[in-house]
Scaffold this motif. Structure first.
Motif, mmCIF file in Angstrom:
data_model
loop_
_atom_site.group_PDB
_atom_site.id
_atom_site.type_symbol
_atom_site.label_atom_id
_atom_site.label_comp_id
_atom_site.label_asym_id
_atom_site.label_seq_id
_atom_site.Cartn_x
_atom_site.Cartn_y
_atom_site.Cartn_z
ATOM 1 N N CYS A 27 0.829 -1.214 0.000
ATOM 2 C CA CYS A 27 0.000 0.000 0.000
ATOM 3 C C CYS A 27 0.858 1.258 0.000
ATOM 4 N N GLN A 28 1.930 1.250 0.754
ATOM 5 C CA GLN A 28 2.819 2.411 0.774
ATOM 6 C C GLN A 28 3.484 2.617 -0.587
ATOM 7 N N GLN A 29 3.829 1.531 -1.258
ATOM 8 C CA GLN A 29 4.405 1.656 -2.602
ATOM 9 C C GLN A 29 3.403 2.239 -3.589
ATOM 10 N N LYS A 30 2.139 1.853 -3.471
ATOM 11 C CA LYS A 30 1.108 2.410 -4.364
ATOM 12 C C LYS A 30 0.930 3.907 -4.112
ATOM 13 N N ILE A 31 1.032 4.347 -2.869
ATOM 14 C CA ILE A 31 0.932 5.784 -2.584
ATOM 15 C C ILE A 31 2.084 6.525 -3.232
ATOM 16 N N ALA A 32 3.271 5.945 -3.165
ATOM 17 C CA ALA A 32 4.452 6.632 -3.690
ATOM 18 C C ALA A 32 4.496 6.640 -5.212
ATOM 19 N N THR A 33 3.940 5.633 -5.853
ATOM 20 C CA THR A 33 4.095 5.506 -7.306
ATOM 21 C C THR A 33 2.850 5.865 -8.098
ATOM 22 N N GLU A 39 -5.392 -2.490 -10.759
ATOM 23 C CA GLU A 39 -5.116 -1.786 -9.503
ATOM 24 C C GLU A 39 -6.357 -1.725 -8.614
ATOM 25 N N ILE A 40 -7.526 -1.545 -9.222
ATOM 26 C CA ILE A 40 -8.769 -1.473 -8.457
ATOM 27 C C ILE A 40 -9.070 -2.819 -7.795
ATOM 28 N N ILE A 41 -8.882 -3.907 -8.538
ATOM 29 C CA ILE A 41 -9.133 -5.236 -7.970
ATOM 30 C C ILE A 41 -8.153 -5.527 -6.838
ATOM 31 N N GLN A 42 -6.901 -5.114 -6.998
ATOM 32 C CA GLN A 42 -5.920 -5.333 -5.943
ATOM 33 C C GLN A 42 -6.284 -4.549 -4.680
ATOM 34 N N ARG A 43 -6.719 -3.307 -4.830
ATOM 35 C CA ARG A 43 -7.102 -2.517 -3.658
ATOM 36 C C ARG A 43 -8.314 -3.130 -2.961
ATOM 37 N N MET A 44 -9.248 -3.647 -3.758
ATOM 38 C CA MET A 44 -10.424 -4.282 -3.168
ATOM 39 C C MET A 44 -10.032 -5.549 -2.408
ATOM 40 N N GLU A 45 -9.068 -6.282 -2.914
ATOM 41 C CA GLU A 45 -8.641 -7.495 -2.213
ATOM 42 C C GLU A 45 -7.945 -7.149 -0.899
ATOM 43 N N VAL A 46 -7.225 -6.030 -0.855
ATOM 44 C CA VAL A 46 -6.615 -5.595 0.401
ATOM 45 C C VAL A 46 -7.691 -5.277 1.431
ATOM 46 N N PHE A 47 -8.766 -4.635 0.995
ATOM 47 C CA PHE A 47 -9.859 -4.351 1.924
ATOM 48 C C PHE A 47 -10.503 -5.648 2.422
ATOM 49 N N GLU A 48 -10.689 -6.614 1.532
ATOM 50 C CA GLU A 48 -11.243 -7.905 1.959
ATOM 51 C C GLU A 48 -10.307 -8.589 2.947
ATOM 52 N N TYR A 49 -9.019 -8.428 2.744
ATOM 53 C CA TYR A 49 -8.044 -9.012 3.665
ATOM 54 C C TYR A 49 -8.154 -8.367 5.051
ATOM 55 N N CYS A 50 -8.363 -7.052 5.087
ATOM 56 C CA CYS A 50 -8.531 -6.379 6.381
ATOM 57 C C CYS A 50 -9.785 -6.864 7.095
#
Length: 601
Positions: free
Chosen positions: A232-238, A489-500
């Motif tokens: 997530c931090q890498q996505k913010i930076a890039t 990128e959208i699917i990856q962010r959604m999977e991070v939310f599901e992981y949380c």
């Protein structure tokens, strides 16, 4: 045989070449027809009755003579060519008695001059490229003299689909590209087939780097949440351009996911408010205003009479031009000495002694208290977060919830922070205010900001085809085209939310999101990552088996199909003996059984 019907003579023409109609015929038994029988039949195409039009007799007098007791050459319509089988060899071949010495036969002359038999012409056009190959249909006959005898040899004359050998390729389910090189096996060259890994071919592309950077699937046991937070931090930076409002909103969503991951999917309003205020680019200065004269009950004449330098009729003193804070409080006290509560309130409101005014009015009637409170709020800027707070305390939807997202209004985050941190006005009022703010932001195109509000209001995720749903994928609007909506990128962010959510409740998963995980698995397989794609299939199947697969039959069937293609990509199969490689994982067997049971029902 006598009396055999030839139905193909009645077929209609499907293609035209010059003056003739040609058609692909299926093979029929050969029949020998006389010239008389042929002339009695209706032509099956346009000008194709060669005998009736003197095609042979007019141009080839030698072919008009009888041969073996017959008047005309025989035909084999079913094979697509006319066989000059009953014509005398002395008329067709080299004959010293009928032609000059050293000249080729008439048949060779006719073919070279373009006036060859119908077999040569029909063989050029009679076949359709889509039909299956038949060697008898793709060749004509050539007469060659060998050892003093005339020998007929077939010669291929059908135009090839490709003029030169070409490369044939196909994709395999295991992330392979199969390429057949352009060799000529008919000329003795060995066939050459190459297998290439798509992962190697696509290495270095933007799409491949985006897939490989994600540590998914995230529900596996060997994953640590630090890896997810680092991603997530890498996505913010890039990926987030903090110079734009959209980039700041996208960065806010990633920071929210980091907060959820750090706190195992749990958070309170103050945590979110702190995040909102940290992400504010700059703290705005909200300008205070003087209360309007009509709000404190002063007319123009009264306001002029109370200007500095004029005689105060109540105290009999001339107030100073510039009054200090002590003098203002002293006059407030003197007005109360004389029992002038209304004048004391007006004086306190004019000089911003709002604490004195609000306390005094609270001990009076409710109408006076509301009047002083309205006067106080009128001194605040319209976009001041204090306005939002006081409007919530008054039991109203804040104006910020209806006007935020506008460039002239200012940042929406301090207003949401005030609502989340202060549970005033009741839980239902706060919930409606947050949803209203999200709807306002979504209507102005701030999708990431709107989804942040929806998450705070616990709005459930919906489906792409239902436009009334507020959220489908986190940070993406489902009103746009699907290819733009379901980006990687959208699917990856959604999977991070599901992981949380999984960190807080291990058995929880987002059922509407499973179809997008299947889409992501298909992309992994397309880019040569079949083992990772198979893991996604296992996770989706496990989620469906915990529910009723019959509630999502299409999804279950598609997961099963993809898993069957990728099952040999499982690293566990590398250690399995060859005789046991027909075994399948238990989840795939159970999923197939559920699909069959549903089909039977």
């Amino acid at each position: 045989r006598q009396g055999y019907e030839d139905p193909h003579w009645q077929y209609s023409a499907v293609n035209y070449r010059g003056d003739y109609a040609y058609q692909s015929h299926q093979r029929q038994p050969m029949t020998w027809q006389s010239d008389k029988d042929l002339r009695q039949r209706e032509p099956y195409g346009k000008s194709t009755n060669y005998q009736g039009h003197h095609y042979y007799k007019g141009y080839h007098p030698n072919l008009a003579r009888t041969s073996l007791g017959q008047d005309s050459p025989s035909y084999c319509p079913g094979s697509g060519r006319a066989l000059i089988a009953l014509v005398s060899l002395t008329d067709l071949c080299f004959c010293p008695s009928s032609q000059p010495s050293g000249q080729p036969s008439l048949l060779l002359q006719y073919r070279d001059s373009g006036l060859s038999s119908s077999s040569h012409e029909l063989s050029q056009y009679i076949r359709d490229g889509a039909d299956h190959y038949d060697p008898l249909l793709s060749e004509t006959w050539n007469l060659v003299q060998a050892g003093g005898h005339l020998v007929s040899t077939p010669v291929s004359v059908v135009p090839l689909k490709f003029s030169l050998p070409h490369v044939a390729v196909c994709f395999g389910a295991g992330g392979q590209l199969v390429m057949v090189c352009p060799h000529r096996p008919a000329e003795g060259q060995l066939a050459h087939v190459e297998l290439h890994s798509l992962e190697v071919i696509l290495h270095g592309t933007k799409e491949m780097e985006e897939l490989q950077a994600f540590p998914g699937p995230l529900a596996r046991e060997d994953l640590h949440k630090v890896d997810v937070m680092t991603f997530c931090q890498q996505k913010i930076a890039t990926s987030c351009d903090l110079s734009t409002q959209s980039g700041r909103d996208s960065s806010l969503l990633w920071k929210l996911l980091i907060l959820l991951c750090r706190q195992n999917g749990s958070m309170v309003g103050s945590d979110t408010a702190e995040l909102l205020m940290q992400d504010c680019r700059c703290r705005e200065k909200y300008k205070r205003q003087n209360p309007a004269a009509n709000l404190i009950g002063l007319t123009d004449d009264e306001q002029m009479s109370r200007q500095p330098g004029t005689l105060d009729l109540i105290t009999g003193e001339v107030p100073p031009v510039v009054e200090t804070q002590e003098q203002i409080v002293e006059k407030f006290t003197k007005l109360l000495y004389y029992g002038r509560k209304k004048d004391a309130l007006v004086w306190a409101m004019r000089n911003h002694l709002w604490g004195h005014a609000l306390f005094l009015s609270s001990k009076m009637d409710p109408r006076t208290y509301s009047w002083v409170l309205i006067g106080f709020t009128s001194t605040l800027a319209t976009n001041d977060p204090l306005q939002t707070f006081f409007q919530l305390m008054s039991g109203r939807i804040p104006q910020a919830a209806l006007c935020c997202g506008d460039a002239t209004w200012g940042d929406w985050r301090p207003h949401l922070a005030v609502i989340l941190s202060n549970k005033v006005g009741g839980a239902e009022l706060n919930h409606r205010a947050i949803i209203t703010m999200g709807d306002t932001l979504a209507g102005k195109g701030a999708v990431e900001a709107a989804h942040f509000c929806y998450l705070m209001a616990d709005i459930p995720f919906g489906y792409f085809g239902v436009k009334a749903d507020r959220m489908v994928l986190l940070g993406s609007s489902h009103s746009q085209a699907f290819t733009q909506f379901a980006r990687t990128e959208i699917i990856q962010r959604m999977e991070v939310f599901e992981y949380c959510q999984h960190l807080r409740q291990p058995k929880s998963f987002l059922l509407p999101f499973q179809v997008y995980k299947l889409l992501y698995a298909s992309r992994l397989a397309d880019y040569g990552l079949p083992a990772q794609a198979l893991q996604y299939c296992e996770q989706i199947a496990t989620a469906l088996l915990e529910q009723d697969p019959a509630s999502h039959p299409i999804l279950a069937r598609q997961v099963m199909k993809l898993a069957e293609r990728l099952k040999l990509s499982d690293p566990l199969f590398l250690e399995v003996p060859e005789q046991d490689q027909t075994l399948e994982p238990d989840w795939l067997v159970q999923l197939r059984a559920c699909c069959r049971e549903w089909e039977v029902r």
